[in-house]
Design a protein around this motif. Structure first.
Motif, PDB file in Angstrom:
ATOM      1  N   MET A   1       9.300  67.330  42.574  1.00  0.00           N
ATOM      2  CA  MET A   1      10.070  66.965  40.692  1.00  0.00           C
ATOM      3  C   MET A   1       9.050  65.565  40.364  1.00  0.00           C
ATOM      4  SD  MET A   1      12.456  65.842  38.814  1.00  0.00           S
ATOM      5  CE  MET A   1      13.458  64.987  39.735  1.00  0.00           C
ATOM      6  N   PRO A   2       8.812  65.478  39.078  1.00  0.00           N
ATOM      7  CA  PRO A   2       8.830  63.768  38.435  1.00  0.00           C
ATOM      8  C   PRO A   2       9.994  63.053  38.047  1.00  0.00           C
ATOM      9  CG  PRO A   2       7.935  65.585  36.835  1.00  0.00           C
ATOM     10  CD  PRO A   2       8.289  66.476  38.199  1.00  0.00           C
ATOM     11  N   GLU A   3      10.025  61.894  38.850  1.00  0.00           N
ATOM     12  CA  GLU A   3      10.902  60.966  37.780  1.00  0.00           C
ATOM     13  C   GLU A   3      10.729  59.653  37.626  1.00  0.00           C
ATOM     14  OE1 GLU A   3      11.656  59.224  42.366  1.00  0.00           O
ATOM     15  OE2 GLU A   3      12.622  61.030  42.260  1.00  0.00           O
ATOM     16  N   LEU A   4      11.295  59.231  36.935  1.00  0.00           N
ATOM     17  CA  LEU A   4      11.214  57.557  35.869  1.00  0.00           C
ATOM     18  C   LEU A   4      10.684  56.994  38.082  1.00  0.00           C
ATOM     19  CD1 LEU A   4      10.718  56.277  33.587  1.00  0.00           C
ATOM     20  CD2 LEU A   4      13.972  55.348  34.120  1.00  0.00           C
ATOM     21  N   SER A   5       9.882  55.956  37.769  1.00  0.00           N
ATOM     22  CA  SER A   5       9.713  55.010  38.692  1.00  0.00           C
ATOM     23  C   SER A   5      10.598  53.560  38.483  1.00  0.00           C
ATOM     24  CB  SER A   5       8.121  54.917  38.913  1.00  0.00           C
ATOM     25  OG  SER A   5       7.400  53.788  37.761  1.00  0.00           O
ATOM     26  N   LEU A   6      10.820  53.029  39.872  1.00  0.00           N
ATOM     27  CA  LEU A   6      11.586  51.870  40.004  1.00  0.00           C
ATOM     28  C   LEU A   6      10.724  50.910  38.692  1.00  0.00           C
ATOM     29  CD1 LEU A   6      12.896  50.955  43.265  1.00  0.00           C
ATOM     30  CD2 LEU A   6      13.785  52.430  41.248  1.00  0.00           C
ATOM     31  N   LEU A   7       8.918  50.846  38.706  1.00  0.00           N
ATOM     32  CA  LEU A   7       8.530  49.991  37.280  1.00  0.00           C
ATOM     33  C   LEU A   7       9.092  49.811  36.257  1.00  0.00           C
ATOM     34  CD1 LEU A   7       5.892  47.681  37.514  1.00  0.00           C
ATOM     35  CD2 LEU A   7       4.590  48.617  37.399  1.00  0.00           C
ATOM     36  N   ALA A   8       8.814  51.915  35.658  1.00  0.00           N
ATOM     37  CA  ALA A   8       9.056  52.358  34.436  1.00  0.00           C
ATOM     38  C   ALA A   8      10.505  51.880  34.616  1.00  0.00           C
ATOM     39  CB  ALA A   8       8.631  53.420  34.849  1.00  0.00           C
ATOM     40  N   ALA A   9      11.027  51.886  35.132  1.00  0.00           N
ATOM     41  CA  ALA A   9      12.699  51.806  34.922  1.00  0.00           C
ATOM     42  C   ALA A   9      12.820  49.961  34.012  1.00  0.00           C
ATOM     43  CB  ALA A   9      13.510  52.196  35.792  1.00  0.00           C
ATOM     44  N   ALA A  10      12.129  49.551  35.366  1.00  0.00           N
ATOM     45  CA  ALA A  10      11.654  47.768  34.660  1.00  0.00           C
ATOM     46  C   ALA A  10      11.536  47.738  33.179  1.00  0.00           C
ATOM     47  CB  ALA A  10      11.749  46.826  35.802  1.00  0.00           C
ATOM     48  N   LEU A  11      10.133  48.543  33.251  1.00  0.00           N
ATOM     49  CA  LEU A  11       9.867  48.036  32.226  1.00  0.00           C
ATOM     50  C   LEU A  11      10.047  48.126  30.841  1.00  0.00           C
ATOM     51  CD1 LEU A  11       6.218  49.184  32.832  1.00  0.00           C
ATOM     52  CD2 LEU A  11       6.629  46.906  32.727  1.00  0.00           C
ATOM     53  N   VAL A  12      11.266  49.340  31.392  1.00  0.00           N
ATOM     54  CA  VAL A  12      11.968  49.687  29.914  1.00  0.00           C
ATOM     55  C   VAL A  12      13.246  49.045  29.199  1.00  0.00           C
ATOM     56  CG1 VAL A  12      14.393  51.692  29.750  1.00  0.00           C
ATOM     57  CG2 VAL A  12      11.760  52.189  30.749  1.00  0.00           C
ATOM     58  N   GLY A  13      13.844  47.876  30.837  1.00  0.00           N
ATOM     59  CA  GLY A  13      14.767  46.869  31.102  1.00  0.00           C
ATOM     60  C   GLY A  13      13.998  45.975  29.822  1.00  0.00           C
ATOM     61  N   PHE A  84      15.218  65.417  33.680  1.00  0.00           N
ATOM     62  CA  PHE A  84      14.071  64.642  33.551  1.00  0.00           C
ATOM     63  C   PHE A  84      13.429  64.398  32.364  1.00  0.00           C
ATOM     64  CE2 PHE A  84       9.332  63.208  33.385  1.00  0.00           C
ATOM     65  CZ  PHE A  84       8.944  62.557  33.463  1.00  0.00           C
ATOM     66  N   GLY A  85      13.055  65.661  31.508  1.00  0.00           N
ATOM     67  CA  GLY A  85      12.827  65.601  29.671  1.00  0.00           C
ATOM     68  C   GLY A  85      13.829  65.236  29.280  1.00  0.00           C
ATOM     69  N   LEU A  86      14.959  65.597  29.899  1.00  0.00           N
ATOM     70  CA  LEU A  86      15.779  64.627  28.924  1.00  0.00           C
ATOM     71  C   LEU A  86      15.568  63.107  28.800  1.00  0.00           C
ATOM     72  CD1 LEU A  86      18.713  65.103  26.684  1.00  0.00           C
ATOM     73  CD2 LEU A  86      19.653  65.330  28.883  1.00  0.00           C
ATOM     74  N   VAL A 214       4.706  60.044  28.136  1.00  0.00           N
ATOM     75  CA  VAL A 214       3.601  60.164  29.063  1.00  0.00           C
ATOM     76  C   VAL A 214       4.568  60.878  30.212  1.00  0.00           C
ATOM     77  CG1 VAL A 214       3.254  58.874  31.427  1.00  0.00           C
ATOM     78  CG2 VAL A 214       2.345  57.840  28.786  1.00  0.00           C
ATOM     79  N   GLY A 215       5.902  60.176  30.353  1.00  0.00           N
ATOM     80  CA  GLY A 215       6.981  61.133  30.933  1.00  0.00           C
ATOM     81  C   GLY A 215       7.369  63.037  30.471  1.00  0.00           C
ATOM     82  N   LEU A 216       7.148  62.785  29.148  1.00  0.00           N
ATOM     83  CA  LEU A 216       7.243  64.768  28.849  1.00  0.00           C
ATOM     84  C   LEU A 216       5.577  65.094  29.175  1.00  0.00           C
ATOM     85  CD1 LEU A 216       8.533  63.881  25.670  1.00  0.00           C
ATOM     86  CD2 LEU A 216       9.471  65.027  27.288  1.00  0.00           C
ATOM     87  N   ALA A 217       4.576  64.284  29.278  1.00  0.00           N
ATOM     88  CA  ALA A 217       3.058  65.378  29.767  1.00  0.00           C
ATOM     89  C   ALA A 217       3.365  65.107  30.462  1.00  0.00           C
ATOM     90  CB  ALA A 217       2.337  63.814  28.705  1.00  0.00           C
ATOM     91  N   ARG A 218       4.048  64.775  31.892  1.00  0.00           N
ATOM     92  CA  ARG A 218       4.179  65.627  32.922  1.00  0.00           C
ATOM     93  C   ARG A 218       4.530  66.239  33.410  1.00  0.00           C
ATOM     94  NH1 ARG A 218       6.604  59.993  36.188  1.00  0.00           N
ATOM     95  NH2 ARG A 218       6.415  61.532  37.776  1.00  0.00           N
ATOM     96  N   LEU A 219       5.866  66.623  32.686  1.00  0.00           N
ATOM     97  CA  LEU A 219       6.118  67.975  32.630  1.00  0.00           C
ATOM     98  C   LEU A 219       5.089  69.589  32.741  1.00  0.00           C
ATOM     99  CD1 LEU A 219      10.194  67.504  31.190  1.00  0.00           C
ATOM    100  CD2 LEU A 219       9.661  67.743  33.329  1.00  0.00           C
TER     101      LEU A 219
END
Length: 221
Positions: A1-13, A84-86, A214-219
């Motif tokens: 199952m795709p999930e938000l990576s730690l790097l992506a979470a840090a980039l969002v911050g 994940f989509g939400l 990108v996350g939505l595309a992964r779904l």
């Protein structure tokens, strides 16, 4: 199952810092102004942000635990994919909001204000900030300030499906917000003016929007 990576979470911050400066700037400035004691300003800011990170990590662990408890539903519904989509939709809305193209995320923040109204009196009792312990306590409360940026990543923590993953997701996000908020403590006026520039907000918004897309595309691919 795709999930938000730690790097992506840090980039969002990090990219969401333009929102942090605008929303949390008054609180950060309060830490600097409410300082009659002799403690170094940096120590107080670090203590406050440590408290904030603890609250984020705790919230992430709780969200991840709730996500884990719902996994039994996956035999009936694609719960993991839906969560994940939400989370990605929230990132898209956040990106649009940061860029100044949509304000729907404000409705999410208003929903979270119910909790903050109960905590705000406790926050005011901590002021004035004179010692690191007070700053840490203020930071713990600060972590529950209604914020669409936080809620976007919190949903990703919910989708992670475990308390550990949820906690790490929120911790990574919190660490990503540190550079902007620590800089705010030292260069409040100049930083606030810089992040109000349309090009800065749109660049940050497009970066977060891109992560969501990108996350939505992964779904689907």
């Amino acid at each position: 199952m795709p999930e938000l990576s730690l790097l992506a979470a840090a980039l969002v911050g990090l990219m969401g810092g333009v929102h942090c400066v605008g929303m949390c700037g008054p609180l950060v400035t309060a830490f600097a102004l409410q300082r009659p004691g002799k403690e170094p300003r940096l120590l107080l800011h670090l203590s406050a942000n440590l408290g904030r990170l603890v609250s984020y990590t705790l919230a992430g662990a709780v969200a991840g635990g709730l996500g884990e408890s719902s996994l039994w539903l996956r035999q009936l519904f694609p719960v993991e994919q839906l969560l994940f989509g939400l989370a990605q939709v929230m990132l898209v809305l956040l990106g649009l909001y940061l860029a100044g193209w949509n304000r729907w995320l404000l409705h999410v923040e208003r929903a979270g204000s119910v909790v903050w109204r109960r905590l705000q009196p406790l926050f005011t009792r901590v002021l004035p900030i004179e010692r690191p312990g007070q700053a840490f306590l203020a930071g713990l409360l600060w972590g529950w300030l209604p914020c669409g940026l936080v809620y976007s990543v919190l949903i990703a923590a919910l989708a992670s499906g475990s308390p550990t993953s949820g906690a790490l997701t929120m911790l990574a996000f919190g660490l990503g917000t540190l550079p902007n908020l620590l800089a705010m403590g030292w260069f409040a006026n100049r930083l606030a003016a810089w992040v109000r520039r349309p090009v800065v907000r749109r660049t940050a918004g497009l970066a977060v929007l891109g992560l969501g897309l990108v996350g939505l595309a992964r779904l689907f691919f």
